[in-house]
Motif scaffolding. Structure first.
Motif, mmCIF file in Angstrom:
data_model
loop_
_atom_site.group_PDB
_atom_site.id
_atom_site.type_symbol
_atom_site.label_atom_id
_atom_site.label_comp_id
_atom_site.label_asym_id
_atom_site.label_seq_id
_atom_site.Cartn_x
_atom_site.Cartn_y
_atom_site.Cartn_z
ATOM 1 N N GLN A 161 2.328 14.372 -28.026
ATOM 2 C CA GLN A 161 3.809 14.880 -27.316
ATOM 3 C C GLN A 161 4.973 13.918 -27.467
ATOM 4 O O GLN A 161 6.121 14.428 -27.631
ATOM 5 C CB GLN A 161 3.374 15.215 -25.826
ATOM 6 N N ARG A 216 6.535 14.211 -30.765
ATOM 7 C CA ARG A 216 7.130 15.405 -30.927
ATOM 8 C C ARG A 216 8.407 15.666 -30.108
ATOM 9 O O ARG A 216 9.556 16.030 -30.561
ATOM 10 C CB ARG A 216 6.466 16.824 -30.434
ATOM 11 N N ASP A 217 8.632 15.070 -28.975
ATOM 12 C CA ASP A 217 9.880 15.045 -28.095
ATOM 13 C C ASP A 217 10.655 13.970 -28.789
ATOM 14 O O ASP A 217 12.081 14.418 -28.984
ATOM 15 C CB ASP A 217 9.536 14.384 -26.798
ATOM 16 N N GLU A 259 11.035 13.489 -32.145
ATOM 17 C CA GLU A 259 11.701 14.239 -33.312
ATOM 18 C C GLU A 259 12.664 15.414 -32.799
ATOM 19 O O GLU A 259 13.526 15.417 -33.625
ATOM 20 C CB GLU A 259 10.563 14.752 -34.020
ATOM 21 N N LYS A 260 12.460 15.942 -31.816
ATOM 22 C CA LYS A 260 13.448 16.884 -31.409
ATOM 23 C C LYS A 260 14.724 16.183 -31.197
ATOM 24 O O LYS A 260 15.675 16.690 -31.349
ATOM 25 C CB LYS A 260 12.747 17.518 -30.356
ATOM 26 N N ARG A 261 14.669 15.030 -30.357
ATOM 27 C CA ARG A 261 15.927 14.297 -30.153
ATOM 28 C C ARG A 261 16.523 14.064 -31.306
ATOM 29 O O ARG A 261 17.761 14.057 -31.530
ATOM 30 C CB ARG A 261 15.557 13.065 -29.310
ATOM 31 N N GLU A 283 16.357 15.420 -34.387
ATOM 32 C CA GLU A 283 17.087 16.709 -34.873
ATOM 33 C C GLU A 283 18.380 17.214 -34.185
ATOM 34 O O GLU A 283 19.266 17.429 -35.004
ATOM 35 C CB GLU A 283 16.112 17.833 -34.743
ATOM 36 N N ARG A 284 18.268 16.888 -32.842
ATOM 37 C CA ARG A 284 19.672 17.345 -32.290
ATOM 38 C C ARG A 284 20.580 16.239 -32.605
ATOM 39 O O ARG A 284 21.702 16.628 -32.813
ATOM 40 C CB ARG A 284 19.155 17.319 -30.513
#
Length: 275
Positions: free
Chosen positions: A231, A234-235, A237-239, A241-242
């Motif tokens: 988790q 994943r969190d 990588e999302k940051r 990407e943004r």
């Protein structure tokens, strides 16, 4: 009045670049370089200090030869340091620096301390001594040198970055409480023995009634569980990407210049540890 020039090396990017910069732009100054050793530094830090000494052509003085992290942990009843009680910064960074210079200041010498706060770090201030004959200089801010400029200085000198920048954004203790969750996850991957040591410190502190864990809101035992690690990754990588999406307006920007201060916000850090 007698003058001395001192520059603290953290083992990180900015202070190393400042040492290079001062050697190149003010070679006439006899600068004393120092490193306040907590006894719990990453091995990559010591390797980089050796490389930097080779470039500077002189040794970097190590402070704290006797009273390391373990000594002060006992003094504080096994309570971990935290953003609320930063005894590590006070006892392992600031006090050794003050003790080193106290005789010179008492003798009336003028001490010039050079600190690596960049021009793009308006939110950071240097050490404030309260002593009239200890003057803090911010050469990067004065010269308009930002993070990209720091990278250019290190690359041009042939030093590059400390190896830990592959997985972590700042220097300081192996288990600094200012690390992001993703950095704890990567510490587990890169230095599992150091992660296990941090877990032992944490368990011992909790057994002694310490209200703090290394990472906010969870213990390292909880953090290292496979589902939680997945988790965290994943969190992160999302940051990323943004952040990449916001940076598309600048075609010259790259992931190489992204660090966790940019991803998560700089927040409040120990300036003496992380520069």
């Amino acid at each position: 009045m007698s003058q001395r020039h001192v520059l603290g090396i953290s083992g990180g990017r900015d202070s190393a670049a400042l040492a290079v910069y001062m050697r190149q732009t003010a070679p006439e100054l006899e600068i004393e370089y120092f490193f306040t050793d907590t006894g719990k530094e990453l091995p990559e830090v010591y390797e980089f200090l050796g490389r930097l000494e080779g470039f500077l052509g002189k040794p970097i003085l190590r402070l704290n030869p006797d009273r390391d992290f373990d000594f002060w942990l006992q003094e504080y009843n096994n309570f971990l340091p935290s953003p609320q009680t930063r005894w590590c910064t006070r006892q392992l960074k600031i006090k050794p620096f003050e003790a080193w210079l106290r005789p010179a200041l008492a003798n009336g010498e003028q001490i010039n301390s050079y600190v690596a706060i960049r021009s793009d770090e308006d939110y950071r201030e240097g050490y404030v001594s309260g002593q009239d004959n200890l003057k803090v200089h911010l050469p990067f801010r004065q010269a308009g040198i930002d993070k990209a400029g720091v990278m250019e200085i290190l690359e041009a000198a042939g030093l590059g970055l400390p190896d830990y920048y592959r997985w972590r954004s700042r220097s300081g203790c192996t288990f600094c409480f200012y690390q992001q969750k993703i950095e704890w996850a990567r510490l587990l991957e890169e230095h599992p023995d150091a992660f296990e040591e941090a877990k032992r410190y944490e368990k011992n502190a909790l057994d002694h009634g310490s209200p703090f864990t290394w990472s906010h809101g969870e213990s390292l035992i909880e953090l290292e569980q496979p589902a939680r690690l997945a988790q965290i990754k994943r969190d992160h990588e999302k940051r990323m990407e943004r952040l990449r999406a916001r940076r598309l307006v600048n075609a010259l920007a790259s992931d190489e210049l992204i660090d966790n201060d940019e991803v998560y916000g700089a927040g409040k850090l120990c300036i003496t540890c992380h520069k």
